[in-house]
Design a protein around this motif. Structure first.
Motif, PDB file in Angstrom:
ATOM      1  N   THR A 220       0.152 -17.892  38.922  1.00  0.00           N
ATOM      2  CA  THR A 220       0.731 -16.642  39.427  1.00  0.00           C
ATOM      3  C   THR A 220       2.072 -16.364  38.760  1.00  0.00           C
ATOM      4  OG1 THR A 220      -0.361 -16.930  41.558  1.00  0.00           O
ATOM      5  CG2 THR A 220       1.516 -15.424  41.485  1.00  0.00           C
ATOM      6  N   TYR A 221       2.886 -17.400  38.603  1.00  0.00           N
ATOM      7  CA  TYR A 221       4.184 -17.262  37.925  1.00  0.00           C
ATOM      8  C   TYR A 221       3.978 -16.728  36.499  1.00  0.00           C
ATOM      9  CZ  TYR A 221       8.390 -18.746  35.393  1.00  0.00           C
ATOM     10  OH  TYR A 221       9.503 -18.777  34.597  1.00  0.00           O
ATOM     11  N   ASN A 222       3.025 -17.302  35.775  1.00  0.00           N
ATOM     12  CA  ASN A 222       2.787 -16.863  34.393  1.00  0.00           C
ATOM     13  C   ASN A 222       2.304 -15.421  34.341  1.00  0.00           C
ATOM     14  OD1 ASN A 222       3.589 -19.292  33.343  1.00  0.00           O
ATOM     15  ND2 ASN A 222       1.525 -20.045  32.895  1.00  0.00           N
ATOM     16  N   ARG A 223       1.449 -15.038  35.273  1.00  0.00           N
ATOM     17  CA  ARG A 223       0.956 -13.650  35.286  1.00  0.00           C
ATOM     18  C   ARG A 223       2.105 -12.676  35.555  1.00  0.00           C
ATOM     19  NH1 ARG A 223      -3.386 -15.787  38.667  1.00  0.00           N
ATOM     20  NH2 ARG A 223      -5.248 -16.148  37.386  1.00  0.00           N
ATOM     21  N   LEU A 224       2.938 -13.008  36.518  1.00  0.00           N
ATOM     22  CA  LEU A 224       4.073 -12.135  36.817  1.00  0.00           C
ATOM     23  C   LEU A 224       5.029 -12.047  35.635  1.00  0.00           C
ATOM     24  CD1 LEU A 224       4.842 -13.229  40.490  1.00  0.00           C
ATOM     25  CD2 LEU A 224       3.886 -11.036  39.744  1.00  0.00           C
ATOM     26  N   LEU A 225       5.284 -13.191  34.997  1.00  0.00           N
ATOM     27  CA  LEU A 225       6.181 -13.203  33.849  1.00  0.00           C
ATOM     28  C   LEU A 225       5.625 -12.359  32.714  1.00  0.00           C
ATOM     29  CD1 LEU A 225       8.814 -14.392  32.696  1.00  0.00           C
ATOM     30  CD2 LEU A 225       7.442 -16.292  31.799  1.00  0.00           C
ATOM     31  N   ARG A 226       4.314 -12.481  32.439  1.00  0.00           N
ATOM     32  CA  ARG A 226       3.698 -11.668  31.381  1.00  0.00           C
ATOM     33  C   ARG A 226       3.777 -10.187  31.704  1.00  0.00           C
ATOM     34  NH1 ARG A 226      -0.236 -15.823  31.168  1.00  0.00           N
ATOM     35  NH2 ARG A 226      -1.577 -14.639  32.575  1.00  0.00           N
ATOM     36  N   ALA A 227       3.542  -9.849  32.975  1.00  0.00           N
ATOM     37  CA  ALA A 227       3.560  -8.440  33.375  1.00  0.00           C
ATOM     38  C   ALA A 227       4.945  -7.827  33.197  1.00  0.00           C
ATOM     39  CB  ALA A 227       3.106  -8.308  34.825  1.00  0.00           C
ATOM     40  N   LEU A 228       5.992  -8.601  33.473  1.00  0.00           N
ATOM     41  CA  LEU A 228       7.356  -8.097  33.317  1.00  0.00           C
ATOM     42  C   LEU A 228       7.795  -8.095  31.858  1.00  0.00           C
ATOM     43  CD1 LEU A 228       9.079  -9.918  36.320  1.00  0.00           C
ATOM     44  CD2 LEU A 228       8.467  -7.497  36.186  1.00  0.00           C
ATOM     45  N   ARG A 229       7.365  -9.135  31.125  1.00  0.00           N
ATOM     46  CA  ARG A 229       7.845  -9.311  29.762  1.00  0.00           C
ATOM     47  C   ARG A 229       7.136  -8.409  28.755  1.00  0.00           C
ATOM     48  NH1 ARG A 229       5.559 -13.748  28.331  1.00  0.00           N
ATOM     49  NH2 ARG A 229       4.487 -12.770  26.576  1.00  0.00           N
ATOM     50  N   CYS A 230       5.928  -7.959  29.085  1.00  0.00           N
ATOM     51  CA  CYS A 230       5.122  -7.246  28.095  1.00  0.00           C
ATOM     52  C   CYS A 230       5.818  -5.992  27.587  1.00  0.00           C
ATOM     53  CB  CYS A 230       3.752  -6.916  28.662  1.00  0.00           C
ATOM     54  SG  CYS A 230       3.762  -5.731  30.020  1.00  0.00           S
ATOM     55  N   LEU A 231       6.637  -5.363  28.452  1.00  0.00           N
ATOM     56  CA  LEU A 231       7.332  -4.161  28.001  1.00  0.00           C
ATOM     57  C   LEU A 231       8.358  -4.476  26.918  1.00  0.00           C
ATOM     58  CD1 LEU A 231       7.881  -2.121  31.280  1.00  0.00           C
ATOM     59  CD2 LEU A 231       6.341  -1.613  29.390  1.00  0.00           C
ATOM     60  N   GLY A 232       8.792  -5.746  26.831  1.00  0.00           N
ATOM     61  CA  GLY A 232       9.710  -6.116  25.771  1.00  0.00           C
ATOM     62  C   GLY A 232       9.101  -5.931  24.399  1.00  0.00           C
ATOM     63  N   GLU A 233       7.773  -6.038  24.313  1.00  0.00           N
ATOM     64  CA  GLU A 233       7.100  -5.795  23.040  1.00  0.00           C
ATOM     65  C   GLU A 233       7.305  -4.357  22.584  1.00  0.00           C
ATOM     66  OE1 GLU A 233       5.635  -8.192  21.411  1.00  0.00           O
ATOM     67  OE2 GLU A 233       5.820  -9.708  22.965  1.00  0.00           O
ATOM     68  N   ARG A 234       7.577  -3.471  23.542  1.00  0.00           N
ATOM     69  CA  ARG A 234       7.772  -2.054  23.194  1.00  0.00           C
ATOM     70  C   ARG A 234       9.035  -1.854  22.373  1.00  0.00           C
ATOM     71  NH1 ARG A 234      10.563   2.183  26.120  1.00  0.00           N
ATOM     72  NH2 ARG A 234       9.802   4.236  25.482  1.00  0.00           N
ATOM     73  N   GLY A 235      10.026  -2.772  22.538  1.00  0.00           N
ATOM     74  CA  GLY A 235      11.295  -2.585  21.838  1.00  0.00           C
ATOM     75  C   GLY A 235      11.119  -2.518  20.331  1.00  0.00           C
ATOM     76  N   PHE A 236      10.478  -3.527  19.749  1.00  0.00           N
ATOM     77  CA  PHE A 236      10.262  -3.527  18.304  1.00  0.00           C
ATOM     78  C   PHE A 236       9.247  -2.467  17.889  1.00  0.00           C
ATOM     79  CE2 PHE A 236      11.967  -7.984  18.256  1.00  0.00           C
ATOM     80  CZ  PHE A 236      13.025  -7.712  17.413  1.00  0.00           C
ATOM     81  N   ALA A 237       8.237  -2.224  18.735  1.00  0.00           N
ATOM     82  CA  ALA A 237       7.264  -1.177  18.418  1.00  0.00           C
ATOM     83  C   ALA A 237       7.948   0.177  18.332  1.00  0.00           C
ATOM     84  CB  ALA A 237       6.159  -1.152  19.466  1.00  0.00           C
ATOM     85  N   LEU A 238       8.905   0.410  19.228  1.00  0.00           N
ATOM     86  CA  LEU A 238       9.656   1.663  19.229  1.00  0.00           C
ATOM     87  C   LEU A 238      10.449   1.817  17.942  1.00  0.00           C
ATOM     88  CD1 LEU A 238      10.240   4.027  21.227  1.00  0.00           C
ATOM     89  CD2 LEU A 238      12.242   2.748  21.960  1.00  0.00           C
ATOM     90  N   LEU A 239      11.096   0.738  17.518  1.00  0.00           N
ATOM     91  CA  LEU A 239      11.903   0.790  16.298  1.00  0.00           C
ATOM     92  C   LEU A 239      11.026   0.955  15.065  1.00  0.00           C
ATOM     93  CD1 LEU A 239      14.464  -2.050  17.086  1.00  0.00           C
ATOM     94  CD2 LEU A 239      14.987   0.384  16.885  1.00  0.00           C
ATOM     95  N   LYS A 240       9.988   0.138  14.950  1.00  0.00           N
ATOM     96  CA  LYS A 240       9.150   0.162  13.746  1.00  0.00           C
ATOM     97  C   LYS A 240       8.293   1.420  13.664  1.00  0.00           C
ATOM     98  CE  LYS A 240       8.593  -4.861  13.318  1.00  0.00           C
ATOM     99  NZ  LYS A 240       7.603  -5.967  13.316  1.00  0.00           N
ATOM    100  N   GLY A 241       7.835   1.897  14.822  1.00  0.00           N
ATOM    101  CA  GLY A 241       6.995   3.083  14.801  1.00  0.00           C
ATOM    102  C   GLY A 241       7.775   4.342  14.470  1.00  0.00           C
ATOM    103  N   ARG A 242       9.003   4.429  14.967  1.00  0.00           N
ATOM    104  CA  ARG A 242       9.807   5.620  14.730  1.00  0.00           C
ATOM    105  C   ARG A 242      10.500   5.566  13.377  1.00  0.00           C
ATOM    106  NH1 ARG A 242      10.478  10.845  14.748  1.00  0.00           N
ATOM    107  NH2 ARG A 242      12.554  11.575  15.340  1.00  0.00           N
TER     108      ARG A 242
END
Length: 278
Positions: A220-242
């Protein structure tokens, strides 16, 4: 040869913002009026075209009626003035704490670059290509960054060669400040590549040895951590995509950090995150 017009898909406000920074840089250098081939506004347009993915600097120079050497000089100047506006690590963490963020997200990425023959020694004492990433099987620079829970990038470290592991790069650039931030109530979420970083930096719990199964609480801890952390992947995607120039750097790989911080400033402007920008 057929001439045509193209539209640069950035706001005029962003062009004017960069033009003001370039104008201030010229004033700082005491550049005589009229001595430059391009006005600050036209230079800003050329620099933003490069950030949006027009990597052929010779073509950019021809389009703006300047030499290739002048185009390179103008782009390097644009990178410099933008990168100088980027927040440093302590500024980014102080702002995150002041704004009441529940946590920040630590992540790393590899920015592909042209081959750069620079030798170094591995942990085993063997001679290796410093900029070659065995993980990605390409020449690249390693960047570490912090993002807000929403995925907006907040801070970017200086570049490390692609052969450097994420954990090693994080120890060099960011971990000390993250420990202090955690003591003030601002924890950090990270993926399993940062396992063992220390108190206040939360990483997934590893699968036990001998094919044992994680307990329900740990899963459960790992699932919650993944759910919260996954948006961090958006940071580099935002930079590289734009700012598509980050998808492959053709300048010196040592400039990757400055280029990424310049792209960070452009992103902050477009999202109204720069001080005084709404």
């Amino acid at each position: 040869m057929i001439a045509h017009r193209a539209t640069l898909d950035v706001s005029r406000a962003l062009v004017h913002h960069l033009a003001r920074l370039l104008h201030d840089e010229r004033h700082l250098r005491s550049t005589p009026a009229g001595s430059r081939a391009l006005t600050p506004f036209r230079q800003a347009v050329m620099v933003l075209r490069w950030f949006r993915g027009e990597r052929d600097i010779g073509k950019l120079g021809r389009d703006h009626r300047v030499s290739r050497a002048t185009a390179y000089r103008y782009i390097h100047e644009g990178i410099k003035v933008l990168a100088a506006q980027a927040p440093d690590l302590h500024q980014a963490l102080d702002r995150a704490h002041t704004e009441g963020l529940a946590y920040v997200i630590l992540d790393g990425t590899l920015i592909p670059t042209d081959r750069c023959a620079e030798q170094t020694f591995s942990v085993k004492g063997e001679s290796i290509d410093a900029w070659y990433s065995g993980k990605a099987h390409t020449h690249a620079g390693n960047l570490q960054a912090l993002s807000a829970p929403s995925g907006l990038p907040l801070w970017i470290a200086d570049v490390e060669p692609g052969s450097v592991h994420d954990l090693t790069a994080a120890r060099t650039h960011v971990l000390g400040a993250l420990y202090a931030a955690a003591a003030r109530g601002l924890p950090t979420l990270a993926d399993s590549g940062y396992d063992g970083t220390g108190i206040g930096i939360h990483t997934p719990i590893k699968q036990p040895a001998d094919n044992q199964i994680l307990s329900p609480d740990n899963r459960t801890y790992n699932r919650l951590l993944r759910a919260l952390r996954c948006l961090g992947e958006r940071g580099f995607a935002l930079l590289k995509g734009r700012w598509r120039t980050l998808q492959h750097i053709t300048l010196s790989p040592s400039r990757i950090g400055d280029i990424a911080r310049a792209a960070l400033v452009l992103t902050h402007f477009e999202h109204g995150y720069l001080p005084g920008i709404r």
